[in-house]
Design a protein around this motif. Structure first.
Motif, short mmCIF file in Angstrom:
data_model
loop_
_atom_site.label_atom_id
_atom_site.label_comp_id
_atom_site.label_asym_id
_atom_site.label_seq_id
_atom_site.Cartn_x
_atom_site.Cartn_y
_atom_site.Cartn_z
N PRO A 36 -47.26 -64.02 -44.41
CA PRO A 36 -48.11 -64.79 -43.52
C PRO A 36 -47.29 -65.39 -42.37
O PRO A 36 -46.22 -65.94 -42.58
CB PRO A 36 -48.73 -65.88 -44.40
N TYR A 37 -47.84 -65.28 -41.18
CA TYR A 37 -47.06 -65.61 -39.99
C TYR A 37 -46.75 -67.09 -39.84
O TYR A 37 -45.67 -67.44 -39.37
CB TYR A 37 -47.78 -65.10 -38.74
N LEU A 38 -47.66 -67.98 -40.20
CA LEU A 38 -47.32 -69.40 -40.09
C LEU A 38 -46.13 -69.74 -40.96
O LEU A 38 -45.32 -70.59 -40.62
CB LEU A 38 -48.51 -70.29 -40.47
N GLU A 39 -46.00 -69.05 -42.07
CA GLU A 39 -44.88 -69.30 -42.99
C GLU A 39 -43.62 -68.55 -42.57
O GLU A 39 -42.53 -69.12 -42.58
CB GLU A 39 -45.30 -68.86 -44.40
N ALA A 65 -50.68 -67.73 -33.40
CA ALA A 65 -50.68 -67.28 -32.00
C ALA A 65 -50.55 -68.46 -31.05
O ALA A 65 -49.80 -68.40 -30.08
CB ALA A 65 -51.95 -66.48 -31.70
N ARG A 66 -51.23 -69.56 -31.36
CA ARG A 66 -51.09 -70.77 -30.54
C ARG A 66 -49.68 -71.31 -30.63
O ARG A 66 -49.10 -71.73 -29.63
CB ARG A 66 -52.09 -71.83 -30.98
N LEU A 67 -49.09 -71.31 -31.82
CA LEU A 67 -47.72 -71.78 -31.99
C LEU A 67 -46.75 -70.95 -31.15
O LEU A 67 -45.85 -71.50 -30.51
CB LEU A 67 -47.31 -71.72 -33.47
N VAL A 68 -46.94 -69.65 -31.12
CA VAL A 68 -46.06 -68.78 -30.34
C VAL A 68 -46.10 -69.18 -28.86
O VAL A 68 -45.05 -69.39 -28.24
CB VAL A 68 -46.44 -67.29 -30.50
N HIS A 69 -47.29 -69.33 -28.31
CA HIS A 69 -47.39 -69.63 -26.88
C HIS A 69 -47.02 -71.08 -26.56
O HIS A 69 -46.31 -71.33 -25.60
CB HIS A 69 -48.79 -69.29 -26.37
N GLU A 70 -47.49 -72.02 -27.38
CA GLU A 70 -47.23 -73.42 -27.09
C GLU A 70 -45.81 -73.84 -27.48
O GLU A 70 -45.22 -74.69 -26.84
CB GLU A 70 -48.26 -74.30 -27.79
N GLY A 71 -45.27 -73.23 -28.54
CA GLY A 71 -43.95 -73.63 -29.03
C GLY A 71 -42.80 -72.82 -28.48
O GLY A 71 -41.66 -73.29 -28.44
N PHE A 72 -43.07 -71.58 -28.05
CA PHE A 72 -42.00 -70.69 -27.61
C PHE A 72 -42.18 -70.16 -26.20
O PHE A 72 -41.31 -69.48 -25.66
CB PHE A 72 -41.87 -69.50 -28.57
N GLY A 73 -43.33 -70.41 -25.59
CA GLY A 73 -43.64 -69.84 -24.28
C GLY A 73 -42.65 -70.19 -23.19
O GLY A 73 -42.22 -69.33 -22.43
N VAL A 81 -38.57 -62.86 -21.17
CA VAL A 81 -39.14 -61.95 -22.17
C VAL A 81 -40.61 -62.26 -22.39
O VAL A 81 -41.06 -63.40 -22.24
CB VAL A 81 -38.38 -61.99 -23.52
N ALA A 82 -41.36 -61.24 -22.74
CA ALA A 82 -42.79 -61.37 -23.00
C ALA A 82 -43.03 -61.65 -24.47
O ALA A 82 -42.33 -61.11 -25.34
CB ALA A 82 -43.51 -60.09 -22.59
N LEU A 83 -44.03 -62.49 -24.74
CA LEU A 83 -44.49 -62.75 -26.10
C LEU A 83 -45.90 -62.20 -26.21
O LEU A 83 -46.81 -62.67 -25.53
CB LEU A 83 -44.50 -64.25 -26.40
N LEU A 84 -46.09 -61.19 -27.03
CA LEU A 84 -47.40 -60.57 -27.21
C LEU A 84 -47.78 -60.73 -28.67
O LEU A 84 -47.32 -59.99 -29.53
CB LEU A 84 -47.33 -59.10 -26.81
N THR A 85 -48.60 -61.74 -28.93
CA THR A 85 -48.98 -62.03 -30.31
C THR A 85 -50.43 -61.64 -30.54
O THR A 85 -51.20 -61.46 -29.60
CB THR A 85 -48.74 -63.53 -30.63
#
Length: 178
Positions: A36-39, A65-73, A81-85
């Motif tokens: 699981p991705y959150l974990e 997906a929100r964590l990826v953009h908000e936490g790592f964007g 680099v691009a983040l495509l989640t």
């Protein structure tokens, strides 16, 4: 299995920062299949950015997906680099189809990406656990131009499609985010 002759592939344990850093060194693209991705997902995202590699995953977990953009964007943008989640069955195809259908049209009031799936089975026990967790995670939706809290199935409605009427389960907002 999809690698072409001459392609280099590497596998790393998403729980091991050392394995990730070693596997991602010199990589141009990282595809994370660790759920699981959150974990398990944040370490591969961070390691991909650290390695200067573009990142893609197949999550269906909106919270991740929100964590990826908000936490790592921001750090991904700084590294170029691009983040495509969430680039898997659940979202990518419908989102792309809606975008292509609306391209060049006057402003669209509403677009619905709906899936009619028959005989679909969740593969592994891990996927079934992830789906169970994801159904209870907080989610959001856009409503009147703002993100609002929601939950899966907050509302349903009947919609007319070319193949007939169908009941649509929505992610309708329940309260504003603060």
């Amino acid at each position: 299995a999809l690698a072409q002759p001459g392609d280099e592939t590497r596998v790393a344990d998403a729980r091991s920062e050392a394995d990730l850093l070693s596997a991602f060194e010199g990589a141009s693209v990282v595809a994370s299949l660790a759920g699981p991705y959150l974990e398990l997902g944040p370490r591969p995202v961070a390691a991909a950015i650290g390695a200067g590699a573009h990142y893609v995953d197949v999550t269906g977990e909106q919270a991740f997906a929100r964590l990826v953009h908000e936490g790592f964007g921001d750090s991904a943008a700084e590294r170029g680099v691009a983040l495509l989640t969430a680039f898997g069955f659940l979202y990518a195809i419908g989102d792309l189809a809606v975008r292509l259908a609306a391209d060049g049209e006057p402003p669209v009031d509403e677009a619905i990406a709906a899936y009619a799936v028959s005989g679909f089975r969740l593969g592994s026990p891990g996927t079934r656990r992830t789906v169970g967790r994801a159904m209870s995670q907080p989610v959001v939706t856009y409503q009147d131009g703002s993100l609002v809290r929601s939950r899966f199935g907050a509302t349903t409605r009947e919609v007319e499609f070319p193949f007939g009427r169908a009941r649509v389960v929505e992610w309708t907002g329940t309260e504003p985010l603060t």
